[in-house]
Design a protein around this motif. Sequence first.
Motif, PDB file in Angstrom:
ATOM      1  N   GLU A   1       1.520  -8.484  -7.209  1.00 24.73           N
ATOM      2  CA  GLU A   1       2.014  -8.142  -8.539  1.00 24.73           C
ATOM      3  C   GLU A   1       1.239  -8.888  -9.623  1.00 24.73           C
ATOM      4  OE1 GLU A   1       6.072  -9.368 -10.672  1.00 24.73           O
ATOM      5  OE2 GLU A   1       6.364  -7.919  -9.035  1.00 24.73           O
ATOM      6  N   ARG A   2       0.840 -10.116  -9.317  1.00 26.94           N
ATOM      7  CA  ARG A   2       0.110 -10.948 -10.285  1.00 26.94           C
ATOM      8  C   ARG A   2      -1.400 -10.951 -10.022  1.00 26.94           C
ATOM      9  NH1 ARG A   2       3.220 -16.333  -9.506  1.00 26.94           N
ATOM     10  NH2 ARG A   2       1.487 -17.145 -10.747  1.00 26.94           N
ATOM     11  N   GLU A   3      -1.838 -10.154  -9.029  1.00 29.58           N
ATOM     12  CA  GLU A   3      -3.256 -10.063  -8.649  1.00 29.58           C
ATOM     13  C   GLU A   3      -3.858 -11.435  -8.347  1.00 29.58           C
ATOM     14  OE1 GLU A   3      -5.333  -7.721 -11.593  1.00 29.58           O
ATOM     15  OE2 GLU A   3      -4.151  -5.940 -11.138  1.00 29.58           O
ATOM     16  N   LEU A   4      -3.128 -12.224  -7.556  1.00 31.59           N
ATOM     17  CA  LEU A   4      -3.578 -13.569  -7.200  1.00 31.59           C
ATOM     18  C   LEU A   4      -4.518 -13.509  -5.993  1.00 31.59           C
ATOM     19  CD1 LEU A   4      -0.200 -15.513  -7.523  1.00 31.59           C
ATOM     20  CD2 LEU A   4      -2.040 -15.283  -9.224  1.00 31.59           C
ATOM     21  N   PRO A   5      -5.647 -14.188  -6.057  1.00 31.63           N
ATOM     22  CA  PRO A   5      -6.627 -14.184  -4.967  1.00 31.63           C
ATOM     23  C   PRO A   5      -6.303 -15.241  -3.914  1.00 31.63           C
ATOM     24  CG  PRO A   5      -7.490 -15.446  -6.785  1.00 31.63           C
ATOM     25  CD  PRO A   5      -6.130 -14.938  -7.218  1.00 31.63           C
ATOM     26  N   VAL A   6      -5.264 -15.012  -3.135  1.00 35.54           N
ATOM     27  CA  VAL A   6      -4.780 -16.040  -2.217  1.00 35.54           C
ATOM     28  C   VAL A   6      -4.766 -15.573  -0.765  1.00 35.54           C
ATOM     29  CG1 VAL A   6      -3.354 -17.211  -3.959  1.00 35.54           C
ATOM     30  CG2 VAL A   6      -2.359 -15.377  -2.580  1.00 35.54           C
ATOM     31  N   ALA A   7      -4.802 -16.568   0.114  1.00 38.51           N
ATOM     32  CA  ALA A   7      -4.522 -16.371   1.530  1.00 38.51           C
ATOM     33  C   ALA A   7      -3.115 -16.912   1.766  1.00 38.51           C
ATOM     34  CB  ALA A   7      -5.532 -17.105   2.390  1.00 38.51           C
ATOM     35  N   ILE A   8      -2.343 -16.195   2.554  1.00 34.65           N
ATOM     36  CA  ILE A   8      -0.942 -16.536   2.814  1.00 34.65           C
ATOM     37  C   ILE A   8      -0.748 -16.660   4.316  1.00 34.65           C
ATOM     38  CG2 ILE A   8       1.446 -15.705   2.633  1.00 34.65           C
ATOM     39  CD1 ILE A   8       0.358 -13.972   0.204  1.00 34.65           C
ATOM     40  N   GLY A   9      -0.026 -17.690   4.751  1.00 31.04           N
ATOM     41  CA  GLY A   9       0.240 -17.847   6.172  1.00 31.04           C
ATOM     42  C   GLY A   9       1.630 -18.388   6.433  1.00 31.04           C
ATOM     43  N   VAL A  10       2.197 -17.960   7.551  1.00 26.92           N
ATOM     44  CA  VAL A  10       3.483 -18.483   8.028  1.00 26.92           C
ATOM     45  C   VAL A  10       3.290 -18.820   9.505  1.00 26.92           C
ATOM     46  CG1 VAL A  10       5.946 -18.049   8.373  1.00 26.92           C
ATOM     47  CG2 VAL A  10       4.767 -17.008   6.415  1.00 26.92           C
ATOM     48  N   TRP A  11       3.617 -20.054   9.856  1.00 28.63           N
ATOM     49  CA  TRP A  11       3.450 -20.550  11.214  1.00 28.63           C
ATOM     50  C   TRP A  11       4.771 -21.085  11.754  1.00 28.63           C
ATOM     51  CZ3 TRP A  11      -1.409 -21.447  13.793  1.00 28.63           C
ATOM     52  CH2 TRP A  11      -2.510 -20.994  13.068  1.00 28.63           C
ATOM     53  N   ARG A  12       4.961 -20.942  13.066  1.00 26.21           N
ATOM     54  CA  ARG A  12       6.110 -21.547  13.747  1.00 26.21           C
ATOM     55  C   ARG A  12       5.623 -22.147  15.058  1.00 26.21           C
ATOM     56  NH1 ARG A  12      10.237 -17.561  16.090  1.00 26.21           N
ATOM     57  NH2 ARG A  12       8.643 -17.584  17.695  1.00 26.21           N
ATOM     58  N   ALA A  13       5.912 -23.419  15.245  1.00 30.78           N
ATOM     59  CA  ALA A  13       5.591 -24.117  16.501  1.00 30.78           C
ATOM     60  C   ALA A  13       4.144 -23.907  16.924  1.00 30.78           C
ATOM     61  CB  ALA A  13       6.562 -23.674  17.596  1.00 30.78           C
ATOM     62  N   GLY A  14       3.218 -24.055  15.998  1.00 30.58           N
ATOM     63  CA  GLY A  14       1.810 -23.944  16.330  1.00 30.58           C
ATOM     64  C   GLY A  14       1.293 -22.524  16.486  1.00 30.58           C
ATOM     65  N   ARG A  15       2.117 -21.548  16.203  1.00 28.10           N
ATOM     66  CA  ARG A  15       1.725 -20.140  16.340  1.00 28.10           C
ATOM     67  C   ARG A  15       1.749 -19.461  14.981  1.00 28.10           C
ATOM     68  NH1 ARG A  15       5.240 -15.455  18.939  1.00 28.10           N
ATOM     69  NH2 ARG A  15       3.718 -13.787  18.753  1.00 28.10           N
ATOM     70  N   GLN A  16       0.650 -18.823  14.620  1.00 32.40           N
ATOM     71  CA  GLN A  16       0.606 -18.101  13.354  1.00 32.40           C
ATOM     72  C   GLN A  16       1.351 -16.777  13.518  1.00 32.40           C
ATOM     73  OE1 GLN A  16      -3.283 -17.185  11.738  1.00 32.40           O
ATOM     74  NE2 GLN A  16      -2.438 -17.261   9.690  1.00 32.40           N
ATOM     75  N   LEU A  17       2.413 -16.620  12.735  1.00 29.76           N
ATOM     76  CA  LEU A  17       3.218 -15.401  12.801  1.00 29.76           C
ATOM     77  C   LEU A  17       2.873 -14.418  11.694  1.00 29.76           C
ATOM     78  CD1 LEU A  17       6.720 -16.925  13.636  1.00 29.76           C
ATOM     79  CD2 LEU A  17       4.986 -16.009  15.216  1.00 29.76           C
ATOM     80  N   PHE A  18       2.209 -14.905  10.637  1.00 28.25           N
ATOM     81  CA  PHE A  18       1.848 -14.021   9.529  1.00 28.25           C
ATOM     82  C   PHE A  18       0.596 -14.555   8.852  1.00 28.25           C
ATOM     83  CE2 PHE A  18       1.776 -12.477   5.212  1.00 28.25           C
ATOM     84  CZ  PHE A  18       2.190 -11.161   5.329  1.00 28.25           C
ATOM     85  N   HIS A  19      -0.292 -13.647   8.508  1.00 28.26           N
ATOM     86  CA  HIS A  19      -1.464 -14.001   7.708  1.00 28.26           C
ATOM     87  C   HIS A  19      -1.881 -12.801   6.881  1.00 28.26           C
ATOM     88  CE1 HIS A  19      -5.730 -14.348   6.642  1.00 28.26           C
ATOM     89  NE2 HIS A  19      -5.394 -15.604   6.416  1.00 28.26           N
ATOM     90  N   CYS A  20      -2.256 -13.078   5.643  1.00 28.42           N
ATOM     91  CA  CYS A  20      -2.810 -12.038   4.782  1.00 28.42           C
ATOM     92  C   CYS A  20      -3.781 -12.684   3.811  1.00 28.42           C
ATOM     93  CB  CYS A  20      -1.704 -11.323   4.005  1.00 28.42           C
ATOM     94  SG  CYS A  20      -2.319  -9.949   3.006  1.00 28.42           S
ATOM     95  N   GLY A  21      -4.956 -12.137   3.751  1.00 29.78           N
ATOM     96  CA  GLY A  21      -5.939 -12.554   2.752  1.00 29.78           C
ATOM     97  C   GLY A  21      -6.016 -11.466   1.707  1.00 29.78           C
ATOM     98  N   LEU A  22      -5.570 -11.766   0.505  1.00 32.20           N
ATOM     99  CA  LEU A  22      -5.568 -10.774  -0.571  1.00 32.20           C
ATOM    100  C   LEU A  22      -6.942 -10.704  -1.237  1.00 32.20           C
ATOM    101  CD1 LEU A  22      -2.033 -11.464  -2.029  1.00 32.20           C
ATOM    102  CD2 LEU A  22      -2.771  -9.517  -0.665  1.00 32.20           C
ATOM    103  N   PRO A  23      -7.208  -9.616  -1.967  1.00 31.69           N
ATOM    104  CA  PRO A  23      -8.511  -9.477  -2.629  1.00 31.69           C
ATOM    105  C   PRO A  23      -8.841 -10.707  -3.471  1.00 31.69           C
ATOM    106  CG  PRO A  23      -7.287  -7.426  -2.793  1.00 31.69           C
ATOM    107  CD  PRO A  23      -6.336  -8.455  -2.209  1.00 31.69           C
ATOM    108  N   GLY A  24     -10.064 -11.181  -3.285  1.00 29.63           N
ATOM    109  CA  GLY A  24     -10.525 -12.362  -4.009  1.00 29.63           C
ATOM    110  C   GLY A  24     -10.407 -13.637  -3.206  1.00 29.63           C
TER     111      GLY A  24
END
Length: 158
Positions: free
Chosen positions: A44-67
């Motif tokens: 919504e804000r066009e932020l150039p970020v990578a986002i991650g959610v991890w549990r117990a050493g396991r990556q459950l979510f990742h998204c690299g947005l434009p930029g």
Amino acid sequence: MTSDQDVWPTLDELVREEAELELAGLSEIDAYELGMRAVAAASERELPVAIGVWRAGRQLFHCGLPGSTRDNDAWLRRKGRVVMRFERSSLYMARLCRDKDVTLTQKYGLPAARYAAAGGAVPLRVRGTGVVGWMGVSGLPQLDDHRFVVNVLRETPR
């Protein structure tokens, strides 16, 4: 001149903030929903970020947005390692080091190539269990990364 955006929270404020963000649980679906809330807010804000959610050493979510870049992914993992090592936000550890005028390497012997005391990763505490993982963002100035994650977690049903 500093703005309100540049004012660092105190260690006590960060501890209180983390306590307020306690979750009822963190299943794979919960992690996906957290991640998607963050993606929607960042998109919504066009932020150039990578986002991650991890549990117990396991990556459950990742998204690299434009930029965002591979460098953001690396920073994300480095900040997350700090959370899991100390069970505090990466901003808490950045503030602690800043207050003592030391680096993580100087104080704890941790290699800077693997650990980053910079805001943007927040512990995911589950009620009655403690820290089970972390959620992080990389791509903005560190205080903004931290605030972004905290805002997403505050909007999460408890």
